[in-house]
Structure formats: C-alpha cells, structure tokens
Design an enzyme around this catalytic site. Structure first.
Site, PDB file in Angstrom:
ATOM      1  CB  SER A 106      28.020  42.040   4.471  1.00 59.60           C
ATOM      2  OG  SER A 106      28.047  40.779   5.102  1.00 59.60           O
ATOM      3  CD1 TRP A 155      26.854  44.016  11.688  1.00 60.33           C
ATOM      4  CD2 TRP A 155      27.294  41.956  10.944  1.00 60.33           C
ATOM      5  NE1 TRP A 155      26.199  43.132  12.510  1.00 60.33           N
ATOM      6  CE2 TRP A 155      26.451  41.854  12.075  1.00 60.33           C
ATOM      7  CE3 TRP A 155      27.706  40.784  10.300  1.00 60.33           C
ATOM      8  CZ2 TRP A 155      26.010  40.635  12.574  1.00 60.33           C
ATOM      9  CZ3 TRP A 155      27.265  39.565  10.800  1.00 60.33           C
ATOM     10  CH2 TRP A 155      26.428  39.504  11.922  1.00 60.33           C
ATOM     11  CG  HIS A 156      31.152  39.366   8.642  1.00 62.41           C
ATOM     12  ND1 HIS A 156      30.111  39.777   7.842  1.00 62.41           N
ATOM     13  CD2 HIS A 156      30.916  38.056   8.922  1.00 62.41           C
ATOM     14  CE1 HIS A 156      29.282  38.763   7.646  1.00 62.41           C
ATOM     15  NE2 HIS A 156      29.738  37.713   8.287  1.00 62.41           N
ATOM     16  N   GLY A 157      33.830  42.644  10.511  1.00 63.70           N
ATOM     17  CA  GLY A 157      35.068  43.089  11.143  1.00 63.70           C
ATOM     18  C   GLY A 157      36.029  43.655  10.119  1.00 63.70           C
TER      19      GLY A 157
END
Length: 304
Positions: free
Chosen positions: A194, A197-199
């Site tokens: 996660s 995925w966010h950065g």
C-alpha cells in the site's frame, strides 16, 4: 460534466473497481441492472442518493476550510511547537489528522456521487419491506465508522474501502499459507504494498509500517478482551475503551507521516511525543507473546 469526469477518474484510479462486472455475461453491468425489470418495484432513481453524497461533500469541504487555517502542518518543525507540553502536542497531532481527513472525505464523497449518478453505485435492494435501493457499491469511506472506530483492525474496513478490499484479496489473503493463520508478516507486507502504491515518499513508508504495528497491537487488546468471561462485563468494557483510546492515539500520531511525507518532519513529530505511538504498539505485541490470551472457560451447570 464534472461528475462525468470524476466518474471516469474514480473508475480508473481505484483498483477495487471490478471491470469483470462490466463484461461478464453471467453478471450484468450495474448500470443495466438499474433499468432491468425487477419484482422489487420500479427502477430506482439515483438522484436522491447523489444529492446526499454531494451534501456530504459540501459539509466535508466546509469542515476542512474551517479547520485547516488553525492547524497548519508546518508547525511540526516550528520551534514554538517544540516548546509545547506533551499533551498539547498530542492534541495538535490529533487535530491535524482530523483536519486533513476532511479533505479526503470531500473528494471521496464527490467521486461516490459521480459513481452513483452513473448507475455504477447501485448494489441491490435491502431486505426491508418495502425494499429500498442500495447505493454502496462505490462507497469509499464511512466517516463516522472511521472517526469512532473501536479498534484499529476496523480502520481498513471503513477507509478507502475499495483499495482496502483489493489489498486484502490480492495481497493479504494470498500471502497466507493454506492451513495457517495470517500473522504480522502478512500484515506488514500488505501495508508495504500500500505504501509503494501511494508513492515512494519516506512519510508513506513510515506511516504504513506504523499502521501494521498499530493494527497488530490492537489485535492483542481485542484478544485479551475476548478472553475475559462474560460475567466480568465491566472489565470487558474497560478493554474496549482501552482499544478505542489506543486507536485514537496511535492513528493520529502515525498519520503525521502520511500528511507531511518528509522523513525529517515525520521523525520530528514522532520524537516530540517520545515516540509513544511506536513504543506502545511494539510493547503490546511483545506482551501478546508473553501473556497470550486464553479463551474464557465456563463450567457447565449440572442438570438437577
């Protein structure tokens, strides 16, 4: 026009959107379900549900605009902040997180409205009499459920719901070996995915590692609570309150990293309260091994 754009954006951005629903012959598209003949009653109208989502969005934006000027994130590295007392710093961390969440509530409410008006938000009918249409297929957040969560374990179920569902199905559950229960490794791996995925910002990495610790610590409290016999209701309630307070504390401590993103500001904020939101979860996890929760045993009454 704005709702159409946001609908397209939401559909492409959220990995929890199942495109199989749109192409499978065995599962008609939700848009067609709305207009299909049903014995539940006339075709449902999405307008009331859309208006409700838009009103919610307006309220969320108003809250953010009202609170944000008095809770700037820049204060975490301000010398004046470092001079505050422990409890004032903790309360500011809470208010900063609380303020920033309204921004996310706003955009998710707008995207939910876009999905509802398109028809993709329709998820079926209630079992009530008469049946009512449900528009929660595209629901992304449960605001009250998140703000009043009794346990950290519940947070992924009410925050960014579609992404959380996707992560649980495609990452968390697939890491669990057959016949074994999931543990901290599966939780940490899922939260790491996660974060990526966010950065690739340090704040995201720190926050999601923190969230894994937070959830694991909350599980320990919950297991202890379950192990208490039902005749000790007051003690069970005390553990429930403890879990709520723990979630409130660690969540708002941890989310500073998610908001500021930089390693320096994140660690400065954590250090200003003596890393309490990191130490407590780790301590609980260790205590969970030292004092494992045992199921409460009840002696069956002998029939007389």
């Amino acid at each position: 026009m704005l709702l159409v754009f946001l609908h397209a954006f939401s559909t492409l951005k959220i990995p929890g959107c199942n495109f199989g629903d749109l192409s499978s012959s065995s599962c008609p598209p939700p848009l067609l379900k709305i207009w299909a003949h049903s014995d539940k009653g006339p075709s449902p109208s999405p307008y009331v549900a859309t208006l409700r989502a838009l009103v919610q969005a307006a309220f969320c934006m108003a809250m953010f605009l009202y609170l944000s000027p008095s809770h700037p994130l820049s204060w975490f590295i301000d010398p004046a902040y470092q001079e505050w007392g422990f409890w004032r710093k903790l309360s500011y961390q809470y208010m900063s997180g609380f303020t920033m969440r309204w921004k996310y509530y706003f955009i998710w409410s707008i995207s939910e409205a876009a999905m509802i008006i398109s028809g993709l938000g329709f998820s079926g009918w209630t079992e009530s009499s008469p049946p009512k249409p449900k528009w929660d297929r595209a629901k992304v957040v449960d605001i009250l459920g998140f703000e009043l969560a009794k346990s950290s374990v519940l947070l992924p179920l009410v925050w960014n719901i579609q992404v959380s569902t996707w992560l649980r199905h495609y990452v968390y559950e697939r890491l669990v070996k057959k016949g074994k229960k999931p543990g901290f490794f599966q939780l940490l791996a899922t939260q790491t995915v996660s974060a990526v995925w966010h950065g690739l910002y340090p704040g995201y990495i720190i926050f999601f590692v923190q969230s894994a610790l937070m959830i694991a610590g909350s599980r320990v409290i919950y297991q202890w609570e379950k192990a208490i016999p039902t005749n000790m209701a007051l003690v069970k309630k005390a553990f429930a309150v403890m879990n709520f307070a723990y979630t409130l504390l660690v969540l708002n401590y941890s989310c500073v990293g998610f908001m500021v993103l930089s390693k320096h500001e994140t660690l400065a904020s954590y250090g200003s309260v003596y890393y309490i939101g990191t130490i407590i979860p780790i301590a609980l996890i260790i205590l969970g091994y030292i004092i494992p929760a045992k199921p409460a045993r009840f002696k069956a009454r002998k029939e007389q």
